[in-house]
Design an enzyme around this catalytic site. Structure first.
Site, PDB file in Angstrom:
ATOM      1  N   LYS A 197       0.791  -1.239   0.000  1.00  0.00           N
ATOM      2  CA  LYS A 197       0.000   0.000   0.000  1.00  0.00           C
ATOM      3  C   LYS A 197       0.820   1.284   0.000  1.00  0.00           C
ATOM      4  CE  LYS A 197      -3.950  -1.999   2.338  1.00  0.00           C
ATOM      5  NZ  LYS A 197      -4.706  -2.063   3.584  1.00  0.00           N
ATOM      6  N   GLY A 353      10.788  -5.215   7.078  1.00  0.00           N
ATOM      7  CA  GLY A 353       9.744  -6.200   6.838  1.00  0.00           C
ATOM      8  C   GLY A 353       9.947  -7.159   5.690  1.00  0.00           C
ATOM      9  N   GLY A 376       9.825  -2.419  12.194  1.00  0.00           N
ATOM     10  CA  GLY A 376       9.215  -1.123  12.510  1.00  0.00           C
ATOM     11  C   GLY A 376      10.249  -0.038  12.743  1.00  0.00           C
TER      12      GLY A 376
END
Ligand code: AMP
Length: 395
Positions: A197, A353, A376
Site C-alpha cells: 500500500k 519487513g 518497525g
C-alpha cells in the site's frame, strides 16, 4: 555517537538491552536465532574487555507473569551461540536480581527475566527504569528491533547513566547503514519501494524524495499511481482514497531532482492464486477481471539497468506477491540486480519487513551490504524519525 569503543568495560558490569524476542516452538525451542547471533559481537567485546554482561530483553506479549514467555527457555540457545556459560535470574528487578548481579564476575553473562512481565516496562515508567539501572555500571543499548519504542529498558533507563551509556555494535551498524543511504551515500542513490500500500509508505516517500536520485516503485502500490493518472488497472489492488495523494506525489517529484520510475508492464492473473491463468500486460491496460501481481519483463529490464548503475541502494518492500512462486520473479530479479551492484562495489541496505523476508527466502541476504534486523524501527528511521532508543543514548 558513543559506541563500545568509547567505554572501558574492564571490571564493569554492563547492563545491555538486547532483542531476544525470538520465535519458540511448542517445546519452547528457539526456531530462529538470528537475533541472538546479532547480539553476539557486543557481548563478546564487553567480555573480552574484562567486563561482565547483564542482558535484558522482552519476549512476546505476556499479560503479567506467564511461564510460556520466560526467557529461561532461551538460555541454552544463547549459550550455544555465544559459546559461553550463561546464568539466569527469575526476575528483572528487585533483591534477587541485584544479588545475582553482585555475584557476577568479569567474563560472565547473566540473563534477566522477561522485562514485559512488568507493565511498567512498556509505559517507560521511571521508577521501574531506576530499578533496572541498579543492575549495571554502564548501559548499552543493542536492541534496534525495539529502538522505536520509548520503553523503560530502551529509553528511560538511559537517564540514569548520563556519562556511562553507549550503542552496542548492532545498533551502531544499523544507524551507520541508514546514515550511509540518507546522508552520506555515494551517488547515484536509488530507493526501491515495494509492498502492498501507498498509505504505509507515504511518509518514507516524502522523506526520501530530497535524498535519492532514483525512486523505483513496485508492488501493489503501483496501481494507485497508475489509476490516478487515468490508467486501466483491472482488479489490481488500489487505494481509492489515496488517488489524490498519488497525484500530489507525482507533482512533487516534478519539482525535484529525483526521477521516479513506475513499472511499465505487469504479470497479470485472473485470480489471486498461484495457479491462476497469467499473461503480461502494459501497466495501464489491465483488463477487467485481471490483476497485476508482479512486475513484467520490460519493467525488470528497466529497473535492472537503474539498479546496476547505482552506487547506493535502499530496498524496502517486495515488487510482487513474492509469497507465491508464480509472482516472485520480479522480486527475485530486483534482489539479484542489487546483489550484482553490491558485488561491483555499491552499498546496499535492505530494511523493513517483507523485503528482508524475501532476500532471506531467495538466498540473497548474504549478498547485500547490510540487512536490517528491525522492521518497525527501520521503517520509522526511513520516515526520518529520531527513534527514542537512539535519542536516549545521544542525550
Ligand atoms: P508491505 O508490508 O506493505 O511491504 O507489503 C508486503 C506485501 O505486499 C506482501 O505480502 C506482498 O504479497 C504484497 N504485494 C506485493 N505486490 C503486490 C501486488 N501487486 N498485489 C497485491 N499485493 C502485493
Amino acid at each position: 555517537m558513543k559506541t563500545l569503543n568509547d567505554i572501558d568495560f574492564k571490571s564493569k558490569k554492563a547492563l545491555v538491552r538486547v532483542d531476544f524476542n525470538v520465535p519458540l516452538n511448542e517445546n519452547f525451542e528457539v526456531t530462529d536465532n538470528t537475533r541472538i547471533k546479532a547480539a553476539k559481537p557486543t557481548v563478546i567485546k564487553i567480555l573480552e574487555d574484562g567486563g561482565s554482561c547483564v542482558l535484558m530483553s522482552h519476549l512476546g506479549r505476556p499479560k503479567g507473569i506467564q511461564d510460556e514467555f520466560s526467557l529461561r527457555h532461551i538460555v541454552d540457545e544463547v549459550e550455544d551461540v555465544f559459546g559461553v556459560e550463561v546464568g539466569f535470574v527469575n526476575n528483572c528487578i528487585g533483591p534477587e536480581a541485584q544479588k545475582a548481579v553482585a555475584a557476577l564476575e568479569p567474563g560472565q553473562i547473566l540473563i534477566l527475566e522477561n522485562l514485559r512481565f512488568y507493565e511498567e516496562e512498556k509505559k517507560g515508567d521511571p521508577d521501574f527504569a531506576h530499578e533496572l539501572s541498579l543492575l549495571g555500571d554502564v548501559y548499552v543499548n543493542d536492541a534496534f528491533g525495539t529502538a522505536h519504542r520509548a520503553h523503560a529498558s530502551t529509553a528511560t533507563v538511559a537517564k540514569f547513566f548520563p556519562d556511562n551509556k553507549c550503542f552496542g555494535a548492532l545498533m551502531a551498524k544499523e544507524i551507520e547503514s541508514i546514515k550511509r543511504v540518507m546522508e552520506s551515500g555515494e551517488k547515484p542513490i536509488t530507493a526501491i519501494l515495494g509492498g502492498a500500500k501507498v498509505s504505509s509508505k507515504i511518509t518514507i516517500i516524502e522523506n526520501i524524495l530530497d535524498k535519492v536520485d532514483h525512486l523505483i516503485i513496485g508492488g501493489g502500490m503501483t496501481f494507485t499511481f497508475i489509476k490516478a493518472q487515468g490508467g486501466q488497472i483491472g482488479n489490481s489492488l488500489v487505494e481509492e482514497d489515496k488517488l489524490e495523494l498519488a497525484l500530489e506525489i507525482l507533482k512533487m517529484v516534478e519539482s525535484k531532482k529525483v526521477e521516479m520510475h513506475l513499472p511499465i508492464d505487469a504479470k497479470i492473473a485472473d485470480a489471486f492464486n498461484n495457479d491462476a491463468k497469467t499473461t503480461i500486460a502494459a501497466i495501464d491496460e489491465i483488463p477487467d477481471g485481471w490483476m497485476g501481481l508482479d512486475i513484467g519483463p520490460g519493467t525488470i529490464e528497466k529497473f535492472r539497468a537503474i539498479i546496476t548503475s547505482s552506487k547506493t541502494i535502499l530496498w524496502n518492500g517486495p515488487l510482487g506477491v513474492f509469497e507465491m512462486p508464480t509472482f516472485s520473479e520480479g522480486t527475485i530479479a530486483v534482489g539479484k540486480a542489487i546483489a550484482e551492484a553490491t558485488k561491483a562495489g555499491s552499498f546496499s541496505l535492505v530494511g523493513g519487513g517483507d523485503s528482508v523476508a524475501a532476500a532471506k527466502q531467495f538466498g540473497l541476504a548474504q549478498k547485500m551490504s547490510y540487512v536490517s534486523t528491525g522492521g518497525g524501527a527501520m521503517l520509522e528511521s526511513l520516515e526520518g524519525k529520531l527513534l527514542p532508543g537512539i535519542a536516549a543514548i545521544m542525550d
